[in-house]
Design a protein around this motif. Sequence first.
Motif, mmCIF file in Angstrom:
data_model
loop_
_atom_site.group_PDB
_atom_site.id
_atom_site.type_symbol
_atom_site.label_atom_id
_atom_site.label_comp_id
_atom_site.label_asym_id
_atom_site.label_seq_id
_atom_site.Cartn_x
_atom_site.Cartn_y
_atom_site.Cartn_z
ATOM 1 N N THR A 77 153.182 36.519 103.790
ATOM 2 C CA THR A 77 154.543 36.088 103.443
ATOM 3 C C THR A 77 155.428 37.276 103.090
ATOM 4 N N ASP A 78 154.825 38.364 102.614
ATOM 5 C CA ASP A 78 155.601 39.558 102.282
ATOM 6 C C ASP A 78 156.202 40.218 103.515
ATOM 7 N N GLU A 79 155.704 39.845 104.688
ATOM 8 C CA GLU A 79 156.193 40.443 105.933
ATOM 9 C C GLU A 79 157.242 39.569 106.622
ATOM 10 N N ILE A 80 157.792 38.617 105.877
ATOM 11 C CA ILE A 80 158.787 37.686 106.430
ATOM 12 C C ILE A 80 160.120 37.854 105.703
ATOM 13 N N ILE A 81 161.206 37.845 106.468
ATOM 14 C CA ILE A 81 162.550 37.740 105.912
ATOM 15 C C ILE A 81 163.061 36.349 106.256
ATOM 16 N N ALA A 82 163.424 35.570 105.250
ATOM 17 C CA ALA A 82 163.884 34.197 105.455
ATOM 18 C C ALA A 82 165.356 34.070 105.081
ATOM 19 N N PHE A 83 166.084 33.279 105.852
ATOM 20 C CA PHE A 83 167.521 33.086 105.672
ATOM 21 C C PHE A 83 167.813 31.598 105.479
ATOM 22 N N GLY A 84 168.650 31.246 104.494
ATOM 23 C CA GLY A 84 168.966 29.843 104.284
ATOM 24 C C GLY A 84 170.233 29.634 103.487
ATOM 25 N N ASP A 85 170.561 28.340 103.280
ATOM 26 C CA ASP A 85 171.820 28.023 102.595
ATOM 27 C C ASP A 85 171.761 26.771 101.717
ATOM 28 N N ASP A 86 170.693 25.946 101.823
ATOM 29 C CA ASP A 86 170.706 24.646 101.140
ATOM 30 C C ASP A 86 169.433 24.437 100.318
ATOM 31 N N TYR A 87 169.380 23.311 99.603
ATOM 32 C CA TYR A 87 168.275 23.028 98.691
ATOM 33 C C TYR A 87 166.911 23.170 99.351
ATOM 34 N N ALA A 88 166.773 22.688 100.576
ATOM 35 C CA ALA A 88 165.474 22.718 101.254
ATOM 36 C C ALA A 88 165.006 24.128 101.567
ATOM 37 N N ASP A 89 165.898 25.119 101.428
ATOM 38 C CA ASP A 89 165.553 26.509 101.728
ATOM 39 C C ASP A 89 165.102 27.293 100.502
ATOM 40 N N ILE A 90 165.254 26.734 99.313
ATOM 41 C CA ILE A 90 164.979 27.479 98.084
ATOM 42 C C ILE A 90 163.527 27.951 98.027
ATOM 43 N N GLY A 91 162.585 27.054 98.251
ATOM 44 C CA GLY A 91 161.178 27.435 98.214
ATOM 45 C C GLY A 91 160.846 28.483 99.252
ATOM 46 N N MET A 92 161.423 28.362 100.428
ATOM 47 C CA MET A 92 161.191 29.311 101.511
ATOM 48 C C MET A 92 161.678 30.706 101.134
ATOM 49 N N LEU A 93 162.867 30.800 100.558
ATOM 50 C CA LEU A 93 163.418 32.100 100.182
ATOM 51 C C LEU A 93 162.620 32.744 99.054
ATOM 52 N N LYS A 94 162.115 31.917 98.133
ATOM 53 C CA LYS A 94 161.320 32.450 97.027
ATOM 54 C C LYS A 94 159.952 32.923 97.510
ATOM 55 N N LEU A 95 159.398 32.251 98.525
ATOM 56 C CA LEU A 95 158.058 32.564 99.009
ATOM 57 C C LEU A 95 158.005 33.856 99.817
ATOM 58 N N CYS A 96 159.012 34.108 100.627
ATOM 59 C CA CYS A 96 158.952 35.204 101.595
ATOM 60 C C CYS A 96 159.290 36.559 100.963
ATOM 61 N N GLY A 97 158.933 37.621 101.679
ATOM 62 C CA GLY A 97 159.129 38.981 101.183
ATOM 63 C C GLY A 97 160.556 39.268 100.793
ATOM 64 N N ILE A 98 161.489 38.837 101.647
ATOM 65 C CA ILE A 98 162.912 38.938 101.329
ATOM 66 C C ILE A 98 163.553 37.588 101.609
ATOM 67 N N GLY A 99 164.268 37.078 100.634
ATOM 68 C CA GLY A 99 165.018 35.841 100.803
ATOM 69 C C GLY A 99 166.499 36.169 100.873
ATOM 70 N N VAL A 100 167.143 35.708 101.936
ATOM 71 C CA VAL A 100 168.561 36.030 102.168
ATOM 72 C C VAL A 100 169.377 34.745 102.149
ATOM 73 N N ALA A 101 170.379 34.704 101.287
ATOM 74 C CA ALA A 101 171.283 33.550 101.208
ATOM 75 C C ALA A 101 172.562 33.861 101.959
ATOM 76 N N MET A 102 173.059 32.875 102.683
ATOM 77 C CA MET A 102 174.333 33.026 103.371
ATOM 78 C C MET A 102 175.478 33.005 102.351
ATOM 79 N N GLY A 103 176.592 33.600 102.725
ATOM 80 C CA GLY A 103 177.753 33.585 101.829
ATOM 81 C C GLY A 103 178.262 32.193 101.555
#
Length: 258
Positions: free
Chosen positions: A200-226
Amino acid sequence: MRYKLLLFDLDGTLLRSDKTISELTMQELQKCRERGILIGVSTSRSEQNSMEFIAELNPDLVISSAGALVKCKQEYIYKAEFTKTETMELIQKARQICGDDCEITIDTVDAHYWNYKIDPKQQDRSWGDSIYTDFQDFMQESLKMCVEIFDEKAAEKLQQNLPDCDCVRFSDGYWYKFTKKTATKENAILHICKECGITTDEIIAFGDDYADIGMLKLCGIGVAMGNAIDEVKAVADHVIDDNDNDGIGKYLQSAASA
């Protein structure tokens, strides 16, 4: 970039408001692919209602139905389905608590069903080919149920009556998704890591909504849209420009030159 997988939510993230991917983003993703980086999609949409928007991208990995279905290199590696009986029980519970006329959608592996009052394509052309049904005799295995619930107390009651389900609200309306407890984006990512031999540390995840929160926290880098909700921005490592202003394309350009 030391990362091996870029993983994108669709609506509000990889897709612009007109449901297209910007030219800059496509160019940068192609450069990433040429460097051997995998490109993946992680969406709450059904698979069928996703691919028409990302066919040009040809992703290596697709997480769909909010984590209930995972495809890797054109092969399904994970599927979390409700049985036919369980699906009917979900629908009955929703109607008992939220009213007989509540709007419901059901994802199966092959189709997207909806008891819509107004043809969804009249509201939003991006909904794809939903099949109308009144759900009275609906007996199919399913991946996900969504229910439109205007009363927050009714939504809470339905969640309490479906303890074996994972429930998340979508921020752009009154829709709530219900999947198997194990069917989350983050659990789907763990299956992908095992299949692809990455962490998971080798993943960059991008998201914007509630369903993405766990994904962004899990991955090496979590990126939120503006344009992401505040809750997503709060857990992200980076907040970038919005989905209509080349946020992803600019970020990938910057990361490549760093």
